[in-house]
Enzyme design. Structure first.
Site, PDB file in Angstrom:
ATOM      1  N   GLN A   1      -2.179  -3.873  13.639  1.00  0.00           N
ATOM      2  CA  GLN A   1      -1.604  -4.567  12.480  1.00  0.00           C
ATOM      3  C   GLN A   1      -0.480  -5.496  12.936  1.00  0.00           C
ATOM      4  OE1 GLN A   1       0.103  -1.917   9.515  1.00  0.00           O
ATOM      5  NE2 GLN A   1      -1.959  -1.499   8.758  1.00  0.00           N
TER       6      GLN A   1
ATOM      7  N   LYS B   1     -10.082 -16.072  34.604  1.00  0.00           N
ATOM      8  CA  LYS B   1     -10.301 -17.483  34.944  1.00  0.00           C
ATOM      9  C   LYS B   1     -11.586 -17.687  35.747  1.00  0.00           C
ATOM     10  CE  LYS B   1      -5.429 -18.758  34.696  1.00  0.00           C
ATOM     11  NZ  LYS B   1      -4.326 -19.528  35.256  1.00  0.00           N
TER      12      LYS B   1
ATOM     13  N   ASP C   1      -3.877 -26.126  34.836  1.00  0.00           N
ATOM     14  CA  ASP C   1      -2.732 -25.630  35.626  1.00  0.00           C
ATOM     15  C   ASP C   1      -2.360 -26.637  36.710  1.00  0.00           C
ATOM     16  OD1 ASP C   1      -2.445 -23.212  34.313  1.00  0.00           O
ATOM     17  OD2 ASP C   1      -3.794 -22.136  35.666  1.00  0.00           O
TER      18      ASP C   1
ATOM     19  N   THR D   1       0.666 -12.039  53.522  1.00  0.00           N
ATOM     20  CA  THR D   1      -0.560 -11.625  54.216  1.00  0.00           C
ATOM     21  C   THR D   1      -1.161 -12.876  54.852  1.00  0.00           C
ATOM     22  OG1 THR D   1      -0.847 -10.029  52.437  1.00  0.00           O
ATOM     23  CG2 THR D   1      -2.722 -10.350  53.909  1.00  0.00           C
TER      24      THR D   1
ATOM     25  N   GLU E   1       0.867  -1.171   0.000  1.00  0.00           N
ATOM     26  CA  GLU E   1       0.000   0.000   0.000  1.00  0.00           C
ATOM     27  C   GLU E   1       0.905   1.223   0.000  1.00  0.00           C
ATOM     28  OE1 GLU E   1      -2.283   1.027   3.525  1.00  0.00           O
ATOM     29  OE2 GLU E   1      -3.882   1.856   2.271  1.00  0.00           O
TER      30      GLU E   1
ATOM     31  N   TYR F   1       8.066 -18.671  35.441  1.00  0.00           N
ATOM     32  CA  TYR F   1       8.797 -19.208  34.280  1.00  0.00           C
ATOM     33  C   TYR F   1       9.684 -18.173  33.592  1.00  0.00           C
ATOM     34  CZ  TYR F   1       4.737 -17.425  31.686  1.00  0.00           C
ATOM     35  OH  TYR F   1       3.742 -16.641  31.187  1.00  0.00           O
TER      36      TYR F   1
ATOM     37  N   THR G   1      -6.532 -16.815  30.571  1.00  0.00           N
ATOM     38  CA  THR G   1      -5.531 -16.400  31.545  1.00  0.00           C
ATOM     39  C   THR G   1      -6.054 -15.181  32.302  1.00  0.00           C
ATOM     40  OG1 THR G   1      -3.199 -15.896  31.858  1.00  0.00           O
ATOM     41  CG2 THR G   1      -4.169 -15.079  29.826  1.00  0.00           C
TER      42      THR G   1
ATOM     43  N   ARG H   1      -7.790  -9.614  11.454  1.00  0.00           N
ATOM     44  CA  ARG H   1      -6.667  -9.574  10.508  1.00  0.00           C
ATOM     45  C   ARG H   1      -6.064 -10.974  10.342  1.00  0.00           C
ATOM     46  NH1 ARG H   1      -5.163  -4.201   9.994  1.00  0.00           N
ATOM     47  NH2 ARG H   1      -5.902  -2.776  11.604  1.00  0.00           N
TER      48      ARG H   1
ATOM     49  N   ALA I   1      -0.651 -17.194  48.345  1.00  0.00           N
ATOM     50  CA  ALA I   1      -2.061 -17.516  48.575  1.00  0.00           C
ATOM     51  C   ALA I   1      -2.928 -16.913  47.474  1.00  0.00           C
ATOM     52  CB  ALA I   1      -2.497 -17.004  49.955  1.00  0.00           C
TER      53      ALA I   1
ATOM     54  N   GLY J   1       9.060 -23.365  36.349  1.00  0.00           N
ATOM     55  CA  GLY J   1       7.769 -22.878  35.854  1.00  0.00           C
ATOM     56  C   GLY J   1       7.567 -23.237  34.387  1.00  0.00           C
TER      57      GLY J   1
HETATM   58  P1  NAP Z   1      -1.536 -13.583  42.527  1.00  0.00           P
HETATM   59  O1  NAP Z   1      -2.898 -14.192  42.616  1.00  0.00           O
HETATM   60  O2  NAP Z   1      -1.406 -12.144  42.269  1.00  0.00           O
HETATM   61  O3  NAP Z   1      -0.757 -13.920  43.905  1.00  0.00           O
HETATM   62  C1  NAP Z   1       0.514 -13.398  44.148  1.00  0.00           C
HETATM   63  C2  NAP Z   1       1.077 -13.990  45.438  1.00  0.00           C
HETATM   64  O4  NAP Z   1       2.402 -13.473  45.580  1.00  0.00           O
HETATM   65  C3  NAP Z   1       0.327 -13.578  46.700  1.00  0.00           C
HETATM   66  O5  NAP Z   1       0.339 -14.651  47.625  1.00  0.00           O
HETATM   67  C4  NAP Z   1       1.159 -12.412  47.222  1.00  0.00           C
HETATM   68  O6  NAP Z   1       1.091 -12.243  48.641  1.00  0.00           O
HETATM   69  C5  NAP Z   1       2.547 -12.869  46.861  1.00  0.00           C
HETATM   70  N1  NAP Z   1       3.471 -11.741  46.767  1.00  0.00           N
HETATM   71  C6  NAP Z   1       3.479 -10.793  45.815  1.00  0.00           C
HETATM   72  N2  NAP Z   1       4.482  -9.914  46.057  1.00  0.00           N
HETATM   73  C7  NAP Z   1       5.118 -10.343  47.196  1.00  0.00           C
HETATM   74  C8  NAP Z   1       6.231  -9.874  47.935  1.00  0.00           C
HETATM   75  N3  NAP Z   1       6.903  -8.788  47.562  1.00  0.00           N
HETATM   76  N4  NAP Z   1       6.607 -10.575  49.026  1.00  0.00           N
HETATM   77  C9  NAP Z   1       5.946 -11.680  49.401  1.00  0.00           C
HETATM   78  N5  NAP Z   1       4.880 -12.168  48.749  1.00  0.00           N
HETATM   79  C10 NAP Z   1       4.468 -11.510  47.653  1.00  0.00           C
HETATM   80  O7  NAP Z   1      -0.666 -14.308  41.405  1.00  0.00           O
HETATM   81  P2  NAP Z   1      -0.855 -15.778  40.784  1.00  0.00           P
HETATM   82  O8  NAP Z   1      -1.789 -15.709  39.642  1.00  0.00           O
HETATM   83  O9  NAP Z   1      -1.136 -16.728  41.885  1.00  0.00           O
HETATM   84  O10 NAP Z   1       0.587 -16.028  40.134  1.00  0.00           O
HETATM   85  C11 NAP Z   1       1.717 -16.265  40.977  1.00  0.00           C
HETATM   86  C12 NAP Z   1       2.916 -16.675  40.151  1.00  0.00           C
HETATM   87  O11 NAP Z   1       2.631 -17.854  39.423  1.00  0.00           O
HETATM   88  C13 NAP Z   1       3.312 -15.643  39.087  1.00  0.00           C
HETATM   89  O12 NAP Z   1       4.536 -15.114  39.477  1.00  0.00           O
HETATM   90  C14 NAP Z   1       3.471 -16.403  37.783  1.00  0.00           C
HETATM   91  O13 NAP Z   1       4.763 -16.227  37.249  1.00  0.00           O
HETATM   92  C15 NAP Z   1       3.317 -17.826  38.180  1.00  0.00           C
HETATM   93  N6  NAP Z   1       2.507 -18.563  37.173  1.00  0.00           N
HETATM   94  C16 NAP Z   1       3.083 -19.611  36.539  1.00  0.00           C
HETATM   95  C17 NAP Z   1       2.374 -20.338  35.596  1.00  0.00           C
HETATM   96  C18 NAP Z   1       3.035 -21.486  34.893  1.00  0.00           C
HETATM   97  O14 NAP Z   1       2.398 -22.139  34.055  1.00  0.00           O
HETATM   98  N7  NAP Z   1       4.270 -21.767  35.186  1.00  0.00           N
HETATM   99  C19 NAP Z   1       1.050 -20.015  35.304  1.00  0.00           C
HETATM  100  C20 NAP Z   1       0.480 -18.937  35.979  1.00  0.00           C
HETATM  101  C21 NAP Z   1       1.226 -18.219  36.908  1.00  0.00           C
HETATM  102  P3  NAP Z   1      -0.056 -11.336  49.336  1.00  0.00           P
HETATM  103  O15 NAP Z   1      -1.253 -12.227  49.476  1.00  0.00           O
HETATM  104  O16 NAP Z   1       0.561 -10.927  50.610  1.00  0.00           O
HETATM  105  O17 NAP Z   1      -0.312 -10.189  48.397  1.00  0.00           O
END
Ligand code: NAP
Length: 509
Positions: free
Chosen positions: A208, A296, A335, A388, A38, A449, A292, A183, A364, A470
């Site tokens: 794009q 979810k 997962d 927490t 184009e 990961y 994702t 696209r 958690a 991961g």
């Molecule tokens: P999430 O729901 O946001 O939970 C995050 C967690 O990390 C909470 O328990 C949080 O604690 C804690 N956290 C965050 N910052 C912190 C800090 N500075 N010090 C201490 N604790 C801390 O996240 P999620 O979806 O569970 O994902 C968690 C991890 O899983 C991600 O890092 C991602 O890389 C990994 N993951 C991997 C795959 C795979 O296939 N390999 C798939 C999905 C995710 P609080 O409760 O105190 O906030």
């Protein structure tokens, strides 16, 4: 297999500021597999002489579409309207295969020739698209082009509706990241063409793809009228490695399928709008969706607990949707299965050996919840450690586990330690959720990961522990999805290599 739709052109916009620059871009576009260019005359900072323009067009190795978009239609041309139309008329006489003429130009003033009559709305999807298309078809244009701003991938489905009813060759494009599907799958629906840029910086409209991405990652030449569609729903979704691993798996197994990213705003309504749109259109051949963050829980609410397996209901989150041609939809969560598979493989144990195994889960959040549900399902003794504490206590209570502050990890007697926090994730790669590995721990699993070798895993390896990465989990959750959708064994090694290559090339998170 149905034959490809040969007439869908891959068109590369040329956006250099002079003809020499555009010639260079055109040769690069030809090398990268474009069928047409184009020539964006409105990007030129100086109007070329008629002779220079004619020479340029006549020497072009690809088909040429000449466009001179005025500012009122989102282009750069600032001059008089009569000069602009004369410029286009000249491009047509000079041999351009098509000229793009905006539909707001009154019919008597439109330059003659092979015209693509175009309509753009950069704000929203117009309400009366079918009427608009019909009006455009009733005019003298040879090709119709409708492009509008998308705010949901459902807008791309509306583009496919238009392509199906079109009586003339048509381009229907939903602009922006949410509309990318229009696209990437344009060839399946017999569009006149789709636009793909040389690189991210030289695109001429939002959303794009690059020529490289559409041809290799999205397998442009393999798309046919019967290609089955798959995709990943997320927000954001641009960083997701799922399109790379699933398209590589589809290519490896020679399946006629295409896997696309689908950006959907964070609300249950936006999620439902797209899913309803897919299920209303069985002719899309949509077979599977990965889900994702942050959708979810929306996915679980959408399919309903009755259409999910027991563990998925317990986890409260769906990451995989499987669609049948009759609109039936089922949800599951791969997962947890991926994490358990990876763990058992590394420990060289069966799932039944998880019973009474002491495990420490750090975190958690959503991933901790999936792992907790799975580990307790197999009878493991789990303690949740979280920054927490209240959050860990509430989650632990739900699954009959224990909760403790992160500071207590060193005194844990767990044989398995799994990090489900985001501590240590790119770009904060020097961070580590704990300072030492508890003495009884045999295996350390980090769900992060990116990077592959987190600080925690490096520490565990140095202390002689087995590790699970991961990436192991990510490959397994994708492979499980692929197997559910296709019934074929997933090419795990290929999927893993694609992830490792992607992690090498980007610092993406
Ligand atoms: P999430 O729901 O946001 O939970 C995050 C967690 O990390 C909470 O328990 C949080 O604690 C804690 N956290 C965050 N910052 C912190 C800090 N500075 N010090 C201490 N604790 C801390 O996240 P999620 O979806 O569970 O994902 C968690 C991890 O899983 C991600 O890092 C991602 O890389 C990994 N993951 C991997 C795959 C795979 O296939 N390999 C798939 C999905 C995710 P609080 O409760 O105190 O906030």
């Amino acid at each position: 297999m149905t034959s490809p739709v040969p007439e869908t052109l891959l068109i590369c916009p040329l956006t250099a500021s002079d003809l020499a620059g555009m010639r260079d871009q055109m040769h690069r576009a030809a090398d990268a597999g474009a069928d047409a260019v184009e020539l964006r005359l409105d990007f030129l900072t100086h109007t070329p002489s008629p002779e220079d323009l004619q020479t340029w067009i006549r020497q072009a190795p690809l088909k040429v579409l000449a466009t001179c978009r005025p500012q009122r239609q989102g282009g750069h041309y600032e001059g008089e309207e009569s000069d602009r139309l004369a410029f286009l008329a000249h491009a047509s006489r000079a041999g351009a295969d098509w000229i793009d003429v905006e539909s707001d130009v009154p019919e008597p003033q439109r330059p003659q020739g092979h015209t693509i009559l175009s309509f753009h709305d950069f704000q929203q999807r117009p309400g009366d698209l079918a009427d608009l298309l019909q009006q455009m078809e009733d005019s003298t244009g040879k090709v119709c082009k409708i492009a509008f701003a998308a705010d949901n991938p459902q807008d791309a489905l509306v583009c496919f509706d238009l392509l199906r009813r079109a009586r003339k060759p048509t381009l229907a494009l939903a602009m922006g990241e949410s509309g990318q599907l229009s696209r990437l799958a344009a060839r399946k629906f017999g569009a006149f063409g789709t636009f793909a840029s040389l690189d991210a910086a030289s695109g001429s409209a939002p959303g794009q793809p690059t020529l490289e991405a559409i041809r290799s990652l999205y397998r442009w030449k393999d798309v046919t009228a019967s290609t089955q569609l798959y995709g990943v729903i997320g927000c954001p979704v641009g960083h997701s490695m799922s399109p790379a691993i699933h398209n590589a798996a589809l290519a490896q197994t020679a399946l006629d399928g295409l896997y696309v990213p689908l950006r959907i705003e964070n609300s249950a309504e936006h999620f439902a709008r797209f899913l309803d749109g897919v299920r209303e259109r069985p002719w899309l051949d949509w077979r599977g969706l990965s889900v994702t963050l942050p959708h979810k829980e929306h996915a679980l609410a959408y399919v309903g607990e009755a259409n999910c397996d027991e563990l998925t209901r317990k986890i409260g989150a769906v990451n995989t949707l499987t669609l049948q041609p009759d609109g039936e939809i089922r949800g599951t969560n791969t997962d947890y299965a991926a994490a358990i598979e990876s763990l058992c493989k590394t420990m060289e144990i069966g799932k039944s050996d998880l019973s009474a195994l002491p495990c420490a889960l750090l975190g958690a959040g959503g991933v901790a919840r999936a792992l907790l549900a799975a580990l307790t399902h197999y009878g493991a003794e789990v303690t949740l450690y979280n920054r927490t504490l209240r959050r860990a206590e509430a989650l632990a209570e739900e699954f009959g586990a224990h909760a403790a502050p992160l500071a207590d990890v060193p005194s844990s007697q767990a044989q398995v330690l799994i990090n489900c926090t985001s501590v240590g994730m790119h770009p904060d790669i020097e961070a580590c959720p704990i300072d030492t590995i508890p003495p009884d721990t045999r295996v350390v699993f980090d769900t992060i990961y990116n990077p592959v070798q987190t600080r925690l895993l490096t520490m565990a390896r140095a202390a002689g522990r087995r590790i699970v990465t991961g990436v192991d989990m990510f490959v397994e959750q994708g492979a499980a999805q692929f197997e559910i959708w296709t019934g074929l064994q997933a090419p795990r090694e290929i999927m893993r290599n694609v992830i490792l290559e992607n992690l090498d090339q980007t610092s993406g998170d």
